[in-house]
Design a protein around this motif. Structure first.
Motif, short mmCIF file in Angstrom:
data_model
loop_
_atom_site.label_atom_id
_atom_site.label_comp_id
_atom_site.label_asym_id
_atom_site.label_seq_id
_atom_site.Cartn_x
_atom_site.Cartn_y
_atom_site.Cartn_z
N PHE A 168 0.83 -1.20 0.00
CA PHE A 168 0.00 0.00 0.00
C PHE A 168 0.87 1.25 0.00
O PHE A 168 0.62 2.21 -0.75
CB PHE A 168 -0.92 -0.03 1.21
N ASN A 169 1.89 1.26 0.82
CA ASN A 169 2.80 2.41 0.87
C ASN A 169 3.51 2.61 -0.45
O ASN A 169 3.77 3.75 -0.87
CB ASN A 169 3.82 2.23 1.99
N GLN A 170 3.83 1.51 -1.12
CA GLN A 170 4.50 1.61 -2.42
C GLN A 170 3.55 2.15 -3.48
O GLN A 170 3.96 2.90 -4.37
CB GLN A 170 5.02 0.22 -2.83
N MET A 171 2.28 1.78 -3.40
CA MET A 171 1.29 2.30 -4.35
C MET A 171 1.06 3.80 -4.20
O MET A 171 0.87 4.51 -5.18
CB MET A 171 -0.05 1.56 -4.14
N PHE A 172 1.07 4.26 -2.93
CA PHE A 172 0.70 5.65 -2.65
C PHE A 172 1.74 6.30 -1.75
O PHE A 172 1.47 6.60 -0.58
CB PHE A 172 -0.68 5.70 -2.00
N PRO A 173 2.92 6.56 -2.27
CA PRO A 173 4.02 7.08 -1.41
C PRO A 173 3.78 8.49 -0.90
O PRO A 173 4.38 8.88 0.10
CB PRO A 173 5.24 7.01 -2.34
N ASN A 174 2.93 9.26 -1.57
CA ASN A 174 2.73 10.66 -1.19
C ASN A 174 1.33 10.92 -0.66
O ASN A 174 0.84 12.05 -0.69
CB ASN A 174 2.99 11.57 -2.40
N ARG A 175 0.67 9.90 -0.15
CA ARG A 175 -0.75 10.03 0.19
C ARG A 175 -0.98 10.98 1.37
O ARG A 175 -0.11 11.19 2.21
CB ARG A 175 -1.34 8.67 0.53
N ASN A 176 -2.18 11.52 1.40
CA ASN A 176 -2.67 12.31 2.52
C ASN A 176 -2.77 11.43 3.77
O ASN A 176 -3.11 10.25 3.69
CB ASN A 176 -4.05 12.86 2.14
N ALA A 177 -2.51 12.02 4.93
CA ALA A 177 -2.57 11.25 6.17
C ALA A 177 -3.95 10.66 6.43
O ALA A 177 -4.09 9.67 7.15
CB ALA A 177 -2.16 12.14 7.35
#
Length: 386
Positions: A190-199
């Motif tokens: 999940f972190n790899q899919m969305f490295p810049n995601r909102n908290a």
């Protein structure tokens, strides 16, 4: 709800005896932690003994902020103060807090054999807001439904309150695969899919929301499960710029989403129903429908979709699992029944993108889906475009 007579409930090394739903807890001599949803504890925020401090869910840590006792007057106490319903409220979703003990009905609690902690005046249960297992999730009162986020296990062993063994968070020998996370996408993936995601879009919130739609990413074989998860995440990633945006960016559109012809109107305001959350939920009637389905008053409290991680994720899962939009099937059905990723695009935004209307946007979704399925180790399948 009917609570049986003479129920025994263990707290620490002490024993509560509840003669009826209206009767107080018998006095104990030793306090202890109260463990609940996701194996976490009832906690006084930041160990702050000031009246008005939020009572929340937090990793069990043995500190005084998690030590609860009662002196025989029906109260539960930490730091010498009482577990209290904020403002003496009895409404759904009223917060609980720490407050000077005053003998009022907002500070009376009964523990049932079913492991509910009930406030008799409100006839409601101590509840973890929106099934959110993240640390610092506030506790509230909510109609007793027998749900997992209303079950509390008081330490000390014995029956009934020791209940089933509650594993500590992360128990299971390390790793973050489906067997430990309950989801086919690991936190690392999940972190790899969305490295810049909102908290707002945290992995814990997503996992907490999954219980609302248990068929999501659990239907069919392993390939089908991973394809559905990838399809959902690719679409909501596209809607939010990679899970970056919690709200619609074009503020000029905000006033357009109030359909005043609906009998319930727009009680939160003309501009209150703009896009929010992973699916960018919009329009007053969608907030009403999603809220009704989830048991959350989103019509009056639409901001929950941009402030509460589990609520945000649940609105995305609500649309994916129950709504056909401009398509002919839900996103869930499209992936489970083999119709292909292209049909999920049609369901979400087909009126603006499919049939040649905006091929670049369609291709962007397809590219994300193919990247996510590759990361999960499965082929993307057929019928990718619409």
């Amino acid at each position: 709800m009917v609570l049986g007579a003479a129920l025994g409930v263990v707290v620490g090394t002490a024993f509560f005896v509840v003669e009826s739903p209206e009767m107080s807890l018998a006095a104990d001599s030793v306090g202890g932690p109260i463990t609940g949803f996701a194996g976490k504890c009832v906690d006084v925020a930041d160990g702050n003994s000031t009246s008005g401090t939020t009572v929340q869910l937090y990793d069990c840590n043995g500190t005084p902020a998690q030590q609860w006792s009662n002196p025989g007057d029906g109260t539960l106490r930490a730091f010498g103060k009482c577990l209290d319903i904020r403002g003496g409220g009895t409404a759904d979703a009223a917060d609980v807090q720490l407050w000077d003990c005053n003998g009022g009905p907002a500070q009376q609690w009964v523990v049932s054999q079913a492991n509910d902690i009930v406030n008799p005046a409100a006839n409601k249960c101590l509840d973890v807001r929106a099934y959110n297992s993240a640390n610092r999730t506030p506790l509230q009162i909510w109609p007793c439904q027998g749900a997992e986020n209303e079950k509390w296990y008081l330490s000390g062993g014995g029956s009934p309150a020791s209940g089933p063994d509650v594993p500590p968070v992360g128990d299971g020998g390390g790793g973050d695969d489906e067997s430990t996370s309950g989801f086919v996408v690991s936190e690392a993936q999940f972190n790899q899919m969305f490295p810049n995601r909102n908290a707002l879009y945290n992995y814990e919130g997503l996992k907490a929301a999954l219980s609302a739609y248990p068929a999501f990413a659990t239907s069919g074989d392993d390939t089908a499960k991973k394809r559905e998860a990838a399809a959902f995440l690719a679409n909501i990633g596209h809607e939010t710029g990679g899970l970056v945006h919690a709200v619609e960016q074009n503020t000029a559109n905000y006033s357009a989403y109030c359909d005043a012809s609906q009998p319930y109107g727009c009680p939160a305001g003309q501009d209150a129903y703009h896009g929010r959350g992973p699916i960018q939920l919009s329009w007053n009637y969608n907030y009403k429908a999603a809220g009704d389905a989830l048991g959350i008053d989103l019509l009056n409290n639409p901001d929950l979709v941009e402030t509460d991680a589990a609520v945000a994720w649940k609105t995305g899962l609500w649309y994916w699992n129950t709504q056909t939009g401009p398509g002919t099937m839900t996103g869930h059905d499209a992936m489970v029944n083999g119709a292909g990723f292209g049909q999920t695009i049609r369901t979400i935004n087909g009126a603006l993108e499919c049939d040649g209307r905006n091929p670049a946007q369609v291709q962007s979704r397809v590219d994300s889906y193919q990247g996510f399925t590759q990361l999960l180790g499965v082929a993307p399948g057929d019928n990718l475009s619409c």
